[in-house]
Design a protein around this motif. Sequence first.
Motif, mmCIF file in Angstrom:
data_model
loop_
_atom_site.group_PDB
_atom_site.id
_atom_site.type_symbol
_atom_site.label_atom_id
_atom_site.label_comp_id
_atom_site.label_asym_id
_atom_site.label_seq_id
_atom_site.Cartn_x
_atom_site.Cartn_y
_atom_site.Cartn_z
ATOM 1 N N ASP A 26 -46.921 147.960 7.249
ATOM 2 C CA ASP A 26 -46.790 146.504 7.165
ATOM 3 C C ASP A 26 -46.154 145.960 8.440
ATOM 4 O OD1 ASP A 26 -46.687 143.885 5.906
ATOM 5 O OD2 ASP A 26 -44.538 144.233 5.704
ATOM 6 N N PRO A 85 -52.039 142.239 2.707
ATOM 7 C CA PRO A 85 -50.808 141.626 3.197
ATOM 8 C C PRO A 85 -49.953 141.052 2.071
ATOM 9 C CG PRO A 85 -52.657 140.163 3.596
ATOM 10 C CD PRO A 85 -53.224 141.412 2.969
ATOM 11 N N ARG A 186 -43.236 145.273 1.136
ATOM 12 C CA ARG A 186 -43.602 144.731 2.433
ATOM 13 C C ARG A 186 -42.316 144.295 3.143
ATOM 14 N NH1 ARG A 186 -47.500 146.863 0.985
ATOM 15 N NH2 ARG A 186 -49.663 146.094 0.899
#
Length: 189
Positions: A26, A85, A186
């Motif tokens: 990430d 994402p 993340r």
Amino acid sequence: VLNLAEPTSPGWAARACGQLDELLLDHAHCEKKAAGAALQLVFRYPGEARVVAAAAPLAREELAHFERVLVALQARGLRFRPQRPSPYGARLHALVRRSEPERLLDLLLVSALIEARSCERFRLLADAVPEPELAALYRDLLASEARHHGVYLELAQAVSPHAEARLGELARAEAAILREPPPFARLHT
Ligand SMILES: [Fe+2]
Ligand SMILES: [Fe+2]
């Protein structure tokens, strides 16, 4: 100095340390996006001399960060690959107003906040990550991200007299986005 409305929740760093491979991938995507965002300012605002002069070296620096994270991935036997994402970036960019000059102001302030949050989290990771090479990478990068925060903030103040007030609004929105339950590991959840 980082202008964040709320600190990262306690326990985030410990959770992140349990998912270092995901986090590092990430992180690579985040550096790539940071480079892209800076370069996009050059494309969108060729007539804004101050923006162009600041954004071009930023893009270069973020791309160098991206390359450093690629090396770190490789050192762990991982490769750069697509990754779903976190909703953080899209949620923040949805707050950018569509008309000028508000759009430029909001783009600069959103980037300022992302840089600030990255800096804050690199500091947490630098203290929490048990692997010395990785901790050193985070410690190294946090100073750059703090500086980038300052660059974006100065640009925002240069292009608009409303920068401070809008920063306050966006900072509160950013903190609210992070308060939502993290969907997966993340850097910005
Ligand atoms: Fe960076
Ligand atoms: Fe940065």
